[in-house]
Every structure is written in structure tokens, then in C-alpha cells.
Write a protein that holds these residues in place. Structure first.
Motif, PDB file in Angstrom:
ATOM      1  N   VAL A  19      31.938  14.459  10.746  1.00 15.40           N
ATOM      2  CA  VAL A  19      32.237  14.892  12.109  1.00 15.40           C
ATOM      3  C   VAL A  19      33.636  14.439  12.509  1.00 15.40           C
ATOM      4  N   SER A  20      33.978  13.202  12.181  1.00 10.30           N
ATOM      5  CA  SER A  20      35.285  12.659  12.532  1.00 10.30           C
ATOM      6  C   SER A  20      36.414  13.419  11.839  1.00 10.30           C
ATOM      7  N   LYS A  21      36.208  13.733  10.568  1.00  8.96           N
ATOM      8  CA  LYS A  21      37.244  14.429   9.802  1.00  8.96           C
ATOM      9  C   LYS A  21      37.419  15.866  10.295  1.00  8.96           C
ATOM     10  N   ILE A  22      36.308  16.531  10.592  1.00  8.76           N
ATOM     11  CA  ILE A  22      36.385  17.902  11.113  1.00  8.76           C
ATOM     12  C   ILE A  22      37.037  17.891  12.491  1.00  8.76           C
ATOM     13  N   ALA A  23      36.692  16.894  13.309  1.00  8.55           N
ATOM     14  CA  ALA A  23      37.307  16.779  14.636  1.00  8.55           C
ATOM     15  C   ALA A  23      38.819  16.635  14.531  1.00  8.55           C
ATOM     16  N   ALA A  24      39.273  15.868  13.534  1.00  5.43           N
ATOM     17  CA  ALA A  24      40.704  15.617  13.367  1.00  5.43           C
ATOM     18  C   ALA A  24      41.440  16.809  12.777  1.00  5.43           C
ATOM     19  N   GLU A  25      40.822  17.493  11.806  1.00  5.22           N
ATOM     20  CA  GLU A  25      41.550  18.507  11.040  1.00  5.22           C
ATOM     21  C   GLU A  25      41.263  19.940  11.473  1.00  5.22           C
TER      22      GLU A  25
END
Length: 546
Positions: free
Chosen positions: A70-76
């Protein structure tokens, strides 16, 4: 993709039907569909290209892997001009805080919190009274609102809940700041007329419903999920929660591609917007339908869940005609037997575009035209594969290129690498396979085995080298194109403990593709064992939700 200001704030009504994709959350709860972080990111990027309004990226509190995804998708992927990125959370402070932390990098974050609403869930799962739940709802919605402006609330199992209790829950959630209220048919129990009546009742009996968007979520246990959603649209729902290929728990979720194309082909019939002429050709969603087929293929390959040939919209037979009467009619005029154009979902004429003399730049350019953005390392591997295939095939099609690109973009770290495979078989001989595998230590090990067939022999030989106990539970082969020199795609699933790992391979030699797919799955299993994940897939107190 542009998102309506109303949709971002959740206040008032959007100018389109919003598509909320939960492939990476509810879809991943399909048995065997577990995705790693990079695979989730790959799908999320494609969902953004598809034009979905919301990506439910995962359940952050459920596991460290889900939090990271979730964090990576939120960032990228969660940029200002991209989709809303959503994280699921039970109506507890620990879940909501985990979702808020994971969503911090997103430009447009949404927390989706839920609590059971049906009496059967309250009594046997939550062991709480209605009064207790009514106290929890505004408290937890307000807590979520302290982190983000966009909060979605779901009364789980709404389809089997007392409508009067449901109205009160929704009124309190909206008063506490919920900008979207989702009505889930968690167990796929309702019929279209019942679902439509439920949405109509909410519109008429929740005093502050005009301050939130009504969303729907549903499962396909009785095969009516898509029909239920379309009836909900007619009665006031403006957000549809769905998955690519309809994957999800049990019989799956409402299929995104079926909903989108129903709203596209029958847009004049389903037009729910006041002031828009009934004959308007304006689309009812933000979806770029030309990306549907590609997205379907990507999700199928990464999850290892094949699409049945007769699947609506994206199945192999969806635009095929065998009947002579049908063929004759289509040749004279497509609309005689086709209500939509194959090109509208991204199916091309599959013309030959590249050959063995084509260069790296032409190869990269064509992949970009097909929607693939490969890293330099992935491109180098894919180009070598392309040259190898071009030496074996006279005709290179877009489908061949997609198979190569998909195969290279979904590779896991090659802990074990196939160096050589050779088989001997026939109707009067015992199938025998010899394989050479490079181990993580760089050592090349060779072994041989006898099996019931060539693939079985190959897998037994690989097992002798790799020595990781597992159970092969599914093996499937499909041809990418027609002809004796067609690329073959192999998808397998194997089981270790309570986890299932999928593997994928593509090659003009089906035995080689089978070996590649098996090692692909074994590498996933081995990587999971190294991280200590295989026996601990999620927090012990977190149950799958719908």
C-alpha cells in the motif's frame, strides 16, 4: 484520467460512475492469488492507465507485506493526477492508524473502514450488540477523518442486515465525516430487484445521504453480482467496487470489465444523470476501455488464475464465431452478431510488426505502443528472448511480444536458474528428463528422473535438485497464437503448508515453458521461506473480509 472534484471530496454527486478497483485487496483473497509487492505495483500502474478512479491497494494492518505494498503504491501511483489510493481497515484504532501510515505518500489517500451490520455477524463474529456497534461507527469514522479527508464506511453484510439498523449506521457514519458509504452484499445473497430496493431505501431513508456517494460491493456466489450492480446504478449508486476478471473470494467479485462494457454499450439505457440527454454518447465512466484486455491478461498472468474461454468481454471466445450463419452475418456487417467492437477493449488485428532483423529501439518502441514500460534490465532480457523467438518463428505478433513482456516483468529473483532441460519420451518408452539448475550459491547441479510424462519427469528432476517439499495442485497450458510454432504459456500453482504459489513461463517449446514456470513458482516459495513469510501470511486475528 481526470477525477471529478465531487468524487475527490465525496460531497455531492460525481459526473460519472466511479470505478473502485479492489483487485489488489479483495481479488488477492482468491485462493492461490497471492501477489508480492512488485507484482502489486505492476498491476496498480496498469490500473492507473486503465483509468480507475480508486485503487484499493490492500489491508495495511493484515501483514507487513500488505503495508509495504500500500505504501509503495501510494508513493509511486498515487500522484495528484492519478487515482485515489485506498487502504482497508476494520473499525479499530490499530487498523485505521496502520492504514493512515501506509497511505501517507499518496496525494489523494482514502481510508476504508468497516464493521459488521447483520445480526448473524454481530452475534457470532463480533459478539456485540447493535447499540455497541452504533457507538463504534461514529467514533472510528471520526478517528479515520483525523488522518484523511476522504473516508469510506462499509456496514459489512449489509445485504442481510435489518434496513432500519442500516439506515441509522449510515446516518451516523456520514455525520461523523464519511464521504462514501459502501453497501456490500458480502456473501452474494441478494437478487437484482432486492439490491435495487435496498439502494432505493437508503436514498429515501437516510436523512444526510446527499452528503455522501453511495457505493456497492458484491460477490458472485449466485452469479448475479454484475446484474445487482447495474440495478444499483439505476437506483442511485454512483461507485462500483469490482475486480479485474471478477477474481475474489469464493465465486469472486463483480467483474470490472463486464460492468464497464455494459455501461458503455448500454450507456443510453443506464444513463442516470439528470440533465444529460438520453441519447447522449458521453461515456458513463472514466475507463479507457482499450486497456481492458491488456489489464485482464496482466492480472491473469500474475495471479496464475486463467480466464475461461467463454468469459464475457475478455475470454478467448468472446469475439469468436463458429456458426456458419454467424460468420456470414459478421462478414456482411459486424453489428449483426457483435454488440461491441473487439478494438474497443484493446484487441488488435494482431498484425506482424517485428522480425528477427528488427533492432532494440524498434522493439522498445513497439512495447511502449502496447503499454509496456520495462526497466533497462527487463528490456535487455526481453530483447534477448525476442531474438530467440524470432529465430524460431516466421511470424512475430503483438501477442507474442506481450507474452515475452509479461514473462519478463513478473520474474522473481532467480534464486534457482534453469540452465538446461532435455527430455526423452514416446509411446513405447518411459519419459525421462535431465535438468541442470544453477543454485543460489552459483553451483550447477544436474539430475535426472522418470515420470508419467515429460513434464512430470522434468518436475521430479527439478525437485531432486531444489529439495523444497511442495505439492503441485494445478498445471495449465494455453497457446498465445495459432500455428505449430506458437508461443505456449504455462501457469502452475504449487502448495507449501497453507500457502499457494503461482509460476509462469512462456516459450515456443512447451517443455521448456513448463520447467520455467515450475522454477518461477519455486523461486517465489524459496524467497518467501527466506523472509519467514510462508507459515505466517497475516496477523492471526485478522480474518478475510469482503
Amino acid at each position: 484520467m481526470s477525477t471529478s472534484p465531487n468524487a475527490q471530496s465525496g460531497i455531492g454527486q460525481p459526473d460519472r460512475i466511479l470505478i473502485f478497483d479492489t483487485t489488489l485487496r479483495d481479488g488477492e483473497q482468491s485462493p492461490g492469488a497471492t501477489l508480492n509487492v512488485d507484482e502489486k505495483l505492476t498491476i496498480a500502474r496498469q490500473l492507473a492507465r486503465l483509468g480507475v478512479d480508486v485503487i484499493e491497494a490492500g489491508f495495511p494492518f493484515a501483514s507487513p507485506g500488505d503495508f509495504e505494498a500500500v505504501s509503495k503504491i501510494a508513493a509511486e501511483v498515487g500522484s495528484e493526477d492519478g487515482p485515489i489510493i485506498c487502504g482497508l481497515a476494520r473499525a479499530t484504532q490499530q487498523d485505521i492508524k496502520a492504514a493512515a501510515d501506509a497511505l501517507k505518500p499518496a496525494a489523494k489517500p482514502r481510508i476504508h473502514t468497516f464493521i459488521a451490520a447483520s445480526d448473524i455477524h454481530l452475534e457470532y463474529k463480533l459478539k456485540k450488540t447493535r447499540a455497541e456497534v452504533l457507538e463504534i461507527v461514529p467514533e472510528m469514522v471520526s478517528y479515520a477523518k483525523s488522518f484523511v479527508n476522504d473516508v469510506e464506511f462499509s456496514p459489512e453484510d449489509a445485504g442481510r442486515s435489518d434496513p432500519e439498523f442500516l439506515y441509522e449506521m449510515l446516518e451516523r457514519a456520514i455525520a461523523a465525516g464519511a464521504t462514501t458509504v459502501n453497501i456490500p452484499d458480502t456473501v452474494g445473497y441478494l437478487t437484482p430487484s432486492e439490491f435495487g430496493a435496498l439502494i432505493k431505501g437508503i436514498k429515501e431513508n437516510v436523512p444526510n445521504i446527499d452528503q455522501a456517494i453511495i457505493s456497492v460491493h458484491g460477490h458472485n456466489d449466485l452469479g448475479m453480482a454484475v446484474a445487482n450492480f447495474l440495478e444499483a446504478v439505476k437506483n442511485g449508486a454512483r461507485q462500483l467496487e469490482c475486480t479485474i476478471n471478477g477474481i475474489g473470494e469464493r465465486a469472486g467479485n463483480a467483474a470490472l470489465e463486464e460492468l464497464v462494457m455494459a455501461l458503455y454499450v448500454r450507456r443510453q439505457y443506464f444513463n442516470p444523470f439528470l440533465g444529460r440527454p438520453a441519447e447522449s454518447e458521453a461515456p458513463l465512466t472514466h475507463i479507457d476501455t482499450r486497456q481492458l484486455y491488456k489489464t485482464s491478461r496482466l492480472v491473469s498472468n500474475l495471479t496464475g488464475m486463467l480466464v475461461q474461454p467463454n468469459k464475457a468481454i475478455v475470454g478467448a471466445n468472446a469475439f469468436a464465431h463458429e456458426s456458419g450463419i454467424h460468420q456470414d452475418g459478421v462478414l456482411k456487417h459486424k453489428r449483426t452478431y457483435e454488440i461491441m467492437d473487439a478494438q474497443s477493449i484493446g484487441l488488435t488485428d494482431n498484425q506482424i510488426v517485428l522480425g528477427k532483423h528488427s533492432g532494440r529501439n524498434a522493439f522498445r518502441t513497439r512495447l511502449r505502443e502496447l503499454g509496456y514500460e520495462l526497466s533497462e534490465q527487463e528490456l535487455n532480457r526481453a530483447f534477448l528472448r525476442f531474438k530467440d523467438v524470432a529465430d524460431k518463428k516466421k511470424e512475430i505478433t503483438d501477442w507474442d511480444l506481450e507474452a515475452i513482456a509479461n514473462d519478463e516483468t513478473q520474474q522473481v529473483p532467480e534464486l534457482f536458474k534453469l540452465e538446461h532441460v532435455q527430455v526423452s519420451c514416446g509411446d513405447h518408452s518411459r519419459p525421462t528428463a535431465t535438468v541442470t539448475v544453477r543454485t543460489p550459491a552459483g553451483e550447477e547441479l544436474t539430475d535426472a528422473a522418470i515420470g508419467t510424462g515429460p513434464v512430470d519427469a522434468v518436475y521430479k528432476a527439478i525437485n531432486r535438485v531444489v529439495s523444497i517439499p511442495n505439492q503441485l495442485i494445478e498445471f495449465s497450458v494455453q497457446s498465445v497464437t495459432a500455428g505449430i510454432d506458437a508461443m505456449g504459456e504455462v501457469t502452475i500453482r504449487l502448495k507449501y503448508g497453507d500457502r499457494i504459489f503461482s509460476g509462469h513461463g512462456a516459450n515456443t517449446d512447451i517443455i521448456v515453458a513448463s520447467a520455467q514456470a515450475y522454477l518461477n513458482a519455486l523461486n517465489r516459495l524459496s524467497a518467501s521461506l527466506q523472509k519467514g513469510e510462508a507459515l505466517h501470511p497475516q496477523h492471526s486475528d485478522v480474518q478475510p473480509v469482503s
